[in-house]
Design a protein around this motif. Sequence first.
Motif, PDB file in Angstrom:
ATOM      1  N   LEU A  32       0.830  -1.196   0.000  1.00 31.59           N
ATOM      2  CA  LEU A  32       0.000   0.000   0.000  1.00 31.59           C
ATOM      3  C   LEU A  32       0.870   1.253   0.000  1.00 31.59           C
ATOM      4  O   LEU A  32       1.927   1.305   0.642  1.00 31.59           O
ATOM      5  CB  LEU A  32      -0.900   0.019   1.239  1.00 31.59           C
ATOM      6  N   ASN A  33       0.422   2.269  -0.704  1.00 35.60           N
ATOM      7  CA  ASN A  33       1.020   3.597  -0.618  1.00 35.60           C
ATOM      8  C   ASN A  33       0.266   4.386   0.439  1.00 35.60           C
ATOM      9  O   ASN A  33      -0.879   4.074   0.780  1.00 35.60           O
ATOM     10  CB  ASN A  33       0.915   4.324  -1.963  1.00 35.60           C
ATOM     11  N   PHE A  34       0.892   5.463   0.925  1.00 29.10           N
ATOM     12  CA  PHE A  34       0.247   6.295   1.942  1.00 29.10           C
ATOM     13  C   PHE A  34       0.425   7.773   1.595  1.00 29.10           C
ATOM     14  O   PHE A  34       1.530   8.227   1.281  1.00 29.10           O
ATOM     15  CB  PHE A  34       0.853   6.023   3.323  1.00 29.10           C
ATOM     16  N   VAL A  35      -0.679   8.508   1.640  1.00 22.58           N
ATOM     17  CA  VAL A  35      -0.662   9.965   1.526  1.00 22.58           C
ATOM     18  C   VAL A  35      -1.250  10.511   2.826  1.00 22.58           C
ATOM     19  O   VAL A  35      -2.400  10.209   3.166  1.00 22.58           O
ATOM     20  CB  VAL A  35      -1.480  10.462   0.322  1.00 22.58           C
ATOM     21  N   PHE A  36      -0.445  11.269   3.535  1.00 23.59           N
ATOM     22  CA  PHE A  36      -0.892  11.861   4.800  1.00 23.59           C
ATOM     23  C   PHE A  36      -0.990  13.361   4.613  1.00 23.59           C
ATOM     24  O   PHE A  36      -0.017  14.022   4.232  1.00 23.59           O
ATOM     25  CB  PHE A  36       0.094  11.539   5.926  1.00 23.59           C
ATOM     26  N   LYS A 132      10.780   3.796   5.281  1.00 17.60           N
ATOM     27  CA  LYS A 132      11.958   3.783   4.423  1.00 17.60           C
ATOM     28  C   LYS A 132      12.763   2.495   4.622  1.00 17.60           C
ATOM     29  O   LYS A 132      13.345   1.964   3.676  1.00 17.60           O
ATOM     30  CB  LYS A 132      12.813   5.011   4.727  1.00 17.60           C
ATOM     31  N   GLU A 133      12.779   1.995   5.850  1.00 19.60           N
ATOM     32  CA  GLU A 133      13.463   0.729   6.143  1.00 19.60           C
ATOM     33  C   GLU A 133      12.923  -0.413   5.290  1.00 19.60           C
ATOM     34  O   GLU A 133      13.622  -1.397   5.043  1.00 19.60           O
ATOM     35  CB  GLU A 133      13.279   0.357   7.618  1.00 19.60           C
ATOM     36  N   HIS A 134      11.685  -0.285   4.854  1.00 20.44           N
ATOM     37  CA  HIS A 134      11.035  -1.351   4.096  1.00 20.44           C
ATOM     38  C   HIS A 134      10.814  -0.976   2.633  1.00 20.44           C
ATOM     39  O   HIS A 134       9.887  -1.469   1.992  1.00 20.44           O
ATOM     40  CB  HIS A 134       9.713  -1.720   4.773  1.00 20.44           C
ATOM     41  N   GLY A 135      11.647  -0.095   2.116  1.00 19.10           N
ATOM     42  CA  GLY A 135      11.652   0.168   0.687  1.00 19.10           C
ATOM     43  C   GLY A 135      10.747   1.272   0.195  1.00 19.10           C
ATOM     44  O   GLY A 135      10.580   1.448  -1.021  1.00 19.10           O
ATOM     45  N   GLY A 376       1.250  -3.949   6.710  1.00 15.92           N
ATOM     46  CA  GLY A 376       1.692  -5.296   7.004  1.00 15.92           C
ATOM     47  C   GLY A 376       3.110  -5.348   7.530  1.00 15.92           C
ATOM     48  O   GLY A 376       3.795  -6.376   7.418  1.00 15.92           O
ATOM     49  N   LEU A 377       3.566  -4.260   8.130  1.00 13.79           N
ATOM     50  CA  LEU A 377       4.921  -4.171   8.653  1.00 13.79           C
ATOM     51  C   LEU A 377       4.929  -4.368  10.164  1.00 13.79           C
ATOM     52  O   LEU A 377       3.930  -4.096  10.832  1.00 13.79           O
ATOM     53  CB  LEU A 377       5.530  -2.814   8.299  1.00 13.79           C
ATOM     54  N   PRO A 378       6.043  -4.824  10.713  1.00 14.75           N
ATOM     55  CA  PRO A 378       6.087  -5.073  12.160  1.00 14.75           C
ATOM     56  C   PRO A 378       5.935  -3.781  12.951  1.00 14.75           C
ATOM     57  O   PRO A 378       6.450  -2.731  12.541  1.00 14.75           O
ATOM     58  CB  PRO A 378       7.468  -5.705  12.374  1.00 14.75           C
ATOM     59  N   PRO A 379       5.239  -3.826  14.072  1.00 11.34           N
ATOM     60  CA  PRO A 379       5.084  -2.626  14.901  1.00 11.34           C
ATOM     61  C   PRO A 379       6.405  -2.239  15.549  1.00 11.34           C
ATOM     62  O   PRO A 379       7.341  -3.034  15.597  1.00 11.34           O
ATOM     63  CB  PRO A 379       4.055  -3.057  15.954  1.00 11.34           C
ATOM     64  N   LYS A 380       6.468  -1.016  16.039  1.00  7.12           N
ATOM     65  CA  LYS A 380       7.623  -0.541  16.793  1.00  7.12           C
ATOM     66  C   LYS A 380       7.138  -0.086  18.167  1.00  7.12           C
ATOM     67  O   LYS A 380       7.055   1.113  18.441  1.00  7.12           O
ATOM     68  CB  LYS A 380       8.319   0.599  16.052  1.00  7.12           C
ATOM     69  N   PRO A 381       6.808  -1.044  19.028  1.00  6.22           N
ATOM     70  CA  PRO A 381       6.214  -0.684  20.320  1.00  6.22           C
ATOM     71  C   PRO A 381       7.108   0.187  21.182  1.00  6.22           C
ATOM     72  O   PRO A 381       6.622   0.972  22.000  1.00  6.22           O
ATOM     73  CB  PRO A 381       5.954  -2.047  20.978  1.00  6.22           C
ATOM     74  N   GLU A 382       8.425   0.085  20.988  1.00  3.66           N
ATOM     75  CA  GLU A 382       9.326   0.945  21.752  1.00  3.66           C
ATOM     76  C   GLU A 382       9.265   2.385  21.254  1.00  3.66           C
ATOM     77  O   GLU A 382       9.712   3.311  21.931  1.00  3.66           O
ATOM     78  CB  GLU A 382      10.763   0.418  21.663  1.00  3.66           C
ATOM     79  N   GLN A 383       8.699   2.578  20.048  1.00  2.00           N
ATOM     80  CA  GLN A 383       8.606   3.905  19.462  1.00  2.00           C
ATOM     81  C   GLN A 383       7.210   4.493  19.670  1.00  2.00           C
ATOM     82  O   GLN A 383       7.042   5.501  20.357  1.00  2.00           O
ATOM     83  CB  GLN A 383       8.922   3.848  17.965  1.00  2.00           C
ATOM     84  N   HIS A 384       6.180   3.858  19.109  1.00  2.00           N
ATOM     85  CA  HIS A 384       4.829   4.407  19.280  1.00  2.00           C
ATOM     86  C   HIS A 384       4.234   3.881  20.593  1.00  2.00           C
ATOM     87  O   HIS A 384       3.346   3.043  20.631  1.00  2.00           O
ATOM     88  CB  HIS A 384       3.937   4.141  18.065  1.00  2.00           C
TER      89      HIS A 384
END
Length: 495
Positions: A32-36, A132-135, A376-384
């Motif tokens: 998926l692409n994202f526009v915020f 960006k880590e995921h392309g 579908g990317l792994p969460p970053k619980p230490e971040q959010h």
Amino acid sequence: MRLMTRSLLLLTLIIPALSGLRLEAAEKSKPLNFVFILVDDLGYMDVGCNNPDTFYETPHINGLAKSGMRFTNGYAANPVCSPTRYSIMTGKYPTRVDATNFFSGKRAGKFLPAPLNDQMPLSEVTIAEALKEHGYSTFFAGKWHLGPSEEFWPEKQGFDINKGGWSRGGPYGGKRYFSPYGNPRLEDGPDGEHLPDRLATETAKFIDAHKEQPFFAYLAFYSVHTPLMGPNALVTKYKEKAKRLGLEGQVEFAEEEQVFPVKEKRKVRILQKHAVYAAMVESMDRAVGKVLKQLEASGVADNTVVMLTADNGGLSTSEGLPTSNLPLRGGKGWLYEGGIREVFLIRWPGGAKPGSTCDEPVITTDFYPTILDLAGLPPKPEQHLDGVSLKPFLQGEEPLHREALYWHYPHYSNQGGIPGAAIRMGDWKLIERFEDGRVQLYNLKADLGEKQDLAAQEPERVNQMRQRLHQWYKETDAKFLQAKPGGPEPWRPEK
């Protein structure tokens, strides 16, 4: 011979069908692409999807709401800009790093404000860096206001391209909303070019150039922040509209709560009719439309999640008082609903039901985990630390309800807001003032305008909510007002 003919006929029917299925499967497997889209200072009641009677015209935002989910209880993490922007980028309450006011905002009142960190630490893994880590290719356009110097600007925080993001919180260089812009991160366009249209054009160019790969485009309008400036033709249009609707001569302002001494009593706008502000809103909406149109033209609309919100409530008590947030109380700089309740839209093609609504309280810290979850990317619980994924809501499921939402604003704003904090639990909202520790309690379901303070009638509820709020202060290492040299001590929560 007849059998062979039938077999060939079957093959001519089956092969295209299988090819179509393979193509459909390939389309669904694309990331998926994202526009915020983030609008500056836009009030909850400024858009038609929230307020059918609004004076302003927002057909493209209304259309976005019809094509996705509208959250009726969506909130900014703070009543002013930089802290909310921090919450979106990191998924954290800004209180955790003392980023609790607009960056550089250190106004004193009866007391000194709490200590203020005026930069987003480079140690934060922003949503742009996570993608960006995921392309993902990453793009930023517009207002940044998350650091005083280049090392804290978008290029250092995960964005491949930056068009217009730097230290300032408004378009204060050059001709401001018109080219030349005097912005070190945005080349000047033709003389008189309009800033929101230019930012949308840059975003559209990025989308089309990256339509074959996953992308994250973050469009943070400078609009509709001051200075109040709009295209002449639109200003004329809304002056004529105000006359046509019989708004001329109607009462536009009322007295507002006085929080600290001012030369004149503070007013609040109670009527939407400001022609210049209306022109700014429509110009921004047209720019949103340009980006949405480009998604269609580039063939990626069905594979792109679009999110739209604002960083704080509409400006109703200062700097020209251009908009009314009624029936919401207060506006930018205030902990009342007018300062923190926001337009909050998510379009997820094939996921969120078009035209759906969700009444669950949600907040800007939720965007980060939601984007990762949808991708579908792994969460970053230490971040959010403070956000939750809204994917279950978008799918119409019944998720677990979180206990509370929090706001913390230990500052004096030029808009006149109260230095304090707030907590919402279910339909109930408690505001705690930091000068003297007084509290206000409102039932938002019964009293959206926060007119009836029920604190004296609900002592047990007040005690419960204050205890939870004070526990949150400890969890986030919250800071408070400070005494002036030789002056009295301000209120402090019990340790």
